[in-house]
Motif scaffolding. Sequence first.
Motif, mmCIF file in Angstrom:
data_model
loop_
_atom_site.group_PDB
_atom_site.id
_atom_site.type_symbol
_atom_site.label_atom_id
_atom_site.label_comp_id
_atom_site.label_asym_id
_atom_site.label_seq_id
_atom_site.Cartn_x
_atom_site.Cartn_y
_atom_site.Cartn_z
ATOM 1 N N GLN A 94 0.823 -1.203 0.000
ATOM 2 C CA GLN A 94 0.000 0.000 0.000
ATOM 3 C C GLN A 94 0.862 1.261 0.000
ATOM 4 O O GLN A 94 0.518 2.261 -0.655
ATOM 5 N N GLN A 95 1.987 1.208 0.697
ATOM 6 C CA GLN A 95 2.896 2.350 0.693
ATOM 7 C C GLN A 95 3.388 2.636 -0.720
ATOM 8 O O GLN A 95 3.464 3.800 -1.155
ATOM 9 N N ASP A 98 0.565 4.134 -2.756
ATOM 10 C CA ASP A 98 0.338 5.523 -2.368
ATOM 11 C C ASP A 98 1.379 6.440 -2.995
ATOM 12 O O ASP A 98 1.053 7.539 -3.475
ATOM 13 N N MET A 99 2.649 6.006 -2.985
ATOM 14 C CA MET A 99 3.702 6.812 -3.595
ATOM 15 C C MET A 99 3.472 6.959 -5.096
ATOM 16 O O MET A 99 3.638 8.040 -5.669
ATOM 17 N N ALA A 101 0.659 6.841 -6.652
ATOM 18 C CA ALA A 101 -0.512 7.687 -6.882
ATOM 19 C C ALA A 101 -0.180 9.166 -6.707
ATOM 20 O O ALA A 101 -0.712 10.024 -7.412
ATOM 21 N N GLN A 102 0.709 9.470 -5.757
ATOM 22 C CA GLN A 102 1.021 10.862 -5.450
ATOM 23 C C GLN A 102 2.066 11.450 -6.390
ATOM 24 O O GLN A 102 1.988 12.587 -6.785
ATOM 25 N N ASP A 103 3.068 10.650 -6.725
ATOM 26 C CA ASP A 103 4.144 11.190 -7.552
ATOM 27 C C ASP A 103 4.878 10.042 -8.227
ATOM 28 O O ASP A 103 5.761 9.428 -7.648
ATOM 29 N N GLU A 104 4.518 9.729 -9.441
ATOM 30 C CA GLU A 104 5.096 8.568 -10.116
ATOM 31 C C GLU A 104 6.603 8.707 -10.300
ATOM 32 O O GLU A 104 7.333 7.728 -10.215
ATOM 33 N N SER A 107 8.237 8.104 -6.954
ATOM 34 C CA SER A 107 8.022 6.716 -6.541
ATOM 35 C C SER A 107 8.908 5.789 -7.341
ATOM 36 O O SER A 107 9.433 4.808 -6.831
#
Length: 459
Positions: A94-95, A98-99, A101-104, A107
């Motif tokens: 999930q971490q 989430d990364m 989703a926020q900033d490919e 991430s």
Amino acid sequence: MASCIFDDDLKGKNEKLELERISNEADMSITSENFSKFLDEKHPLSFLREEFIFPLIKYNENADSSLVNVDEKCIYMCGNSLGLQPKRTVELSQQVLDMMAQDEILSGEKCYTKPDPDMMSQMAKIVGANVDEIAVMNGLTVNLHLLLVSFYRPTAKRHKILIESKAFPSDHYMAESQIQYHGFDPKTSLITLEPRPEEDTLRPEDIIDYIEKEGESIAVILFPGVQYYTGQLFDMESITNAGHAKGCWVGFDLAHAVGNVEIHLHNWNVDFAAWCTYKYLNSGPGCIAGAFVHEKHKNNNFPKFMGPYQGANSTVISDYEISSPCPLMMASVRASMEVFAKTTIKKLRNKSFFLTGLLKYLIQHFFPMSNKELNLPTVSIITPDNFQEHGAQLSLVFSVPLIEIHKEMTKRGVVCDVRKPNVIRIAPTPLYCTFHDVFRFVEVLRESFQAASSIIIRK
């Protein structure tokens, strides 16, 4: 009685004698349920079981609610085929999501361009390598193909690949296709070493003798660390030394050995190795694999299929990393490595000594070969009896059709696997299996024999 009843130094020790010592001190019968529970209470690694998610019996469509409480956990004896999921896998995955989703872009940098150093350090410890000698990448067979680009360079004189006759089919096909790619005939270039007649496993001395006699025609020796069908643990150091003495490259498929037995790839001077991570390393089906190349080959001008990671500061293994790994897969591997970091392979191997020892003892007690003369059920163990020659897996052969036995065990909540023609593999994996699991398994096995025998009679 002292809180620690398990000896740390088991070199030369016999499983049966050690269990008898403990049972005498505890004044309990080895065959009793209380003894198995006592061992769980006393063993220092019992806490690791709580790190994993166990499947419940009710999710098995073949379970029979009239025979077992379907709300209980399965008796999971299949870690040799697919390890259980660590509880941390969901959180770490999930971490990553989430990364992403926020900033490919960020991430990507965090998730796979730079693998987690703690994860890689732990993986290196498990296989006995330096961090710069290993990579987590691709799949097992893909990695073996990539490594053989460098290590299988056949000549008219030295063109053979030596495997064992019951090598996992994908290894067999991989070696055969490599030979054909180079223009040679597998009928003459692929050597499959057989056990002696009427024997199930290879004698260690026969492996060494063959290498010494035929080694000058062998380009590559490719053996498993642990044989998938019989559970035999090979002496990887001796095989490596024998191969090198005859000028062969030596590599290992560690699929059934990694996370199961002690491995020292660097110190054993092994040339190359590859392994999957979804068996004893618990990363999930189809997950990313691992690879090793000894650092002595760093400056060798070997042919290889290259990717994006070459350069002046590259490591010996980075030349073989031809693509970026999936970050979700890396999260699964990391979750497993965090569990392994709570112990050591030596300590897990110690527990495995007692787990497999108890399993052997109970099987030989309730299903002795002497039963055959009385027309009673028997179970034979084709895995070598010497603990130094096997890991967590014992391969069982039955005196009644194993398909019926497997069906009856499945009804009662046991998860294990059938390997044709006549073996059921049982692996009390030390990370999460308990001594009580072993006791419960043998009780189910006794019930299954009775049920299967009555079915056979009715037919």
